[in-house]
Write an enzyme that holds these catalytic residues in place. Structure first.
Site, short mmCIF file in Angstrom:
data_model
loop_
_atom_site.label_atom_id
_atom_site.label_comp_id
_atom_site.label_asym_id
_atom_site.label_seq_id
_atom_site.Cartn_x
_atom_site.Cartn_y
_atom_site.Cartn_z
CD GLU A 1 -3.12 -0.92 2.17
OE1 GLU A 1 -2.99 -0.08 3.06
OE2 GLU A 1 -4.14 -1.62 2.03
CD GLU B 1 -3.87 -5.93 4.10
OE1 GLU B 1 -4.73 -5.14 4.54
OE2 GLU B 1 -2.65 -5.74 4.16
#
Ligand code: NOJ
Length: 467
Positions: A163, A372
């Site tokens: 991320e 995720e």
């Protein structure tokens, strides 16, 4: 439909969120070790000094993962454990810990899926400018190579960064993550470019070693959709996708930056100080990426922003709708006909499928993993049982969406629930739970299986046939 045999049904964690042992066995101090101790930064001053003590309890935790039947465990390596000062000596004890962790996974046939950078950096590097300093790029490549050489005989799945958009936006725009800088747009873009270069160089190094595993990057996948057909809102959603998807995915998969953003950076004097050599490295590495990892929690519902510039800096830090983009072009909103979690995040499995279609049309058939996906909740305990029914519903509907995407020909090869165990939710402390395994902070961090634990175990046993 069953999930194919080579499709990973797994779960994930990250070093700072689970390990603890922040100053043990030669580990260096990380930026997060210090940031969480600044008064007012985190919920009730919580930090990862002990976290859920995975460092000492990994055997117990992996045994539970094996009981759940996980195909694969995604975890991250703490850079400061391996190279305490960022680019100097390698810490043997750090290597030993991850060797033990990896071997413990393999003992049960759990495939380790390893992230090299899940936000914690040796603080020595942060002090010298972190991702805005090109020296960090070389230090990262050295660290990555150290990990490939130490663990690559057994680890065949590598994620360089987790991320980038989050640690760069929160690090240089909203200031809610280290290094805590607010509204420095120039530094923000500079940092992203340095991360992409570090990624590309690491991919090339990995391929040179001929370890015959795979390597990629994990991005946030939060596609923007206009709330209606109004032209201005449609343009705002396009703008959001250019800045939040194209800026992150293009340099990795196409080896170039999106023209739409580039033109605006130029106008605003925000273009990173890149070199021809770096741009060539991005181009050279692009076709060598084996996959993209997607962290999908929610889409963004977007309108054209009309709130004045002052408001931009007040952007929410927790991902819930309600913030304006840093440049004031668009704003995310919640909508009456959508469903939201306790933390205000939209629950939208359909938007995952829709987003995946867009991704495929833009980037083709690159292999994808959902690295995720999960529900942050405050789980009820009823008669001593952790009854996380909403989490089961959440994961079930998202697995259905994954099936649908696969049946449409989208190249998805795995699903990792976030998270395997309750962990430190960065700024939210321990009150926001994501795990299949509950950790009792009042009782010596004792582990307890939640309802979702038994449910996911069955899903894996049946390869998702009944979903
Ligand atoms: C994504 C991050 O990778 C993870 O560390 C975090 O805890 C979850 N989002 C939930 O916010």
């Amino acid at each position: 439909m069953k999930f194919p045999k080579d499709f990973f049904l797994g779960a994930a964690s990250a070093a700072y969120q689970v390990e603890g042992a922040w100053n043990e066995d030669g580990k260096g101090i990380s930026n997060w070790d210090l940031f969480t101790k600044i008064p007012g930064k985190t919920f009730e001053g919580t930090n990862g000094d002990v976290a859920v003590d995975h460092y000492h309890r990994y055997k117990e935790d992996i045994k539970l993962m094996a009981e759940m039947g996980l195909d694969s465990y995604r975890f991250s390596v703490s850079w400061a454990r391996i190279i305490p000062d960022g680019d100097g000596e390698v810490n043997k004890k750090g290597i030993e810990f991850y060797n033990n962790l990896i071997n413990e996974c393999l003992k049960y046939g759990i495939v380790p899926f390893v992230t090299l950078y899940h936000w914690d950096m040796p603080n020595v590097l942060e002090e010298k400018g972190g991702w805005t300093n090109k020296h960090t790029v070389d230090a990262f490549v050295k660290y990555a190579k150290t990990c490939f050489e130490a663990f690559g005989d057994r680890v065949k799945h590598w994620i360089t960064f987790n991320e980038t958009i989050v640690f760069c936006q929160k690090g240089y725009l909203t200031g809610s993550h280290p290094p805590g800088i607010i509204n420095d747009v120039k530094k923000y873009f500079e940092a992203t470019h340095n991360v992409f270069t570090a990624h590309a160089k690491s991919v090339l190094e990995y391929k040179k070693l001929r370890q015959f595993g795979e390597i990629g990057i994990t991005h946030v996948f939060s596609p923007a959709f206009s709330v209606d057909d109004n032209k201005e809102n449609v343009a705002a959603a396009y703008h959001a996708n250019q800045y939040e998807i194209a800026w992150y995915y293009d340099p990795i998969l196409k080896g170039t930056y999106p023209k739409y953003v580039l033109d605006q950076l130029k106008e605003n004097n925000w273009t990173p100080a890149w070199t021809e050599e770096e741009l060539n490295i991005l181009r050279e590495a692009a076709p060598k990426n084996d996959f993209i990892g997607l962290n999908y929690y929610q889409p963004q519902r977007v309108i054209k922003n009309t709130v004045d510039a002052e408001e931009h800096a007040k952007a929410h830090c927790d991902g819930a709708p309600g913030n304006a983009s840093f440049d004031g072009a668009y704003r995310t909103v919640s909508m009456k006909d959508k469903v939201y979690t306790k933390w205000g995040w939209e629950i939208a499995p359909d938007a995952l499928v829709e987003g995946l279609r867009l991704l495929k049309s833009e980037y083709g058939d690159i292999k994808l993993y959902i690295t995720e996906n999960g529900l942050g909740d405050a789980d009820p305990i009823i008669e001593d049982e952790v009854m996380d029914v909403p989490r089961i519903k959440f994961i079930e509907t998202h697995l259905k969406a994954v099936k649908k995407a696969i049946s449409e020909g989208i190249n998805l090869k795995g699903y990792y629930a976030w998270s395997v165990i309750d962990l430190l939710s960065w700024l939210n402390g321990y009150k926001k739970q994501y795990g299949f395994i509950y950790v009792d902070h009042k009782n010596n961090l004792e582990r307890k299986k939640k309802l979702s634990f038994y449910w996911y175990k069955k899903v894996i046993e049946e390869r998702g046939e009944n979903i």
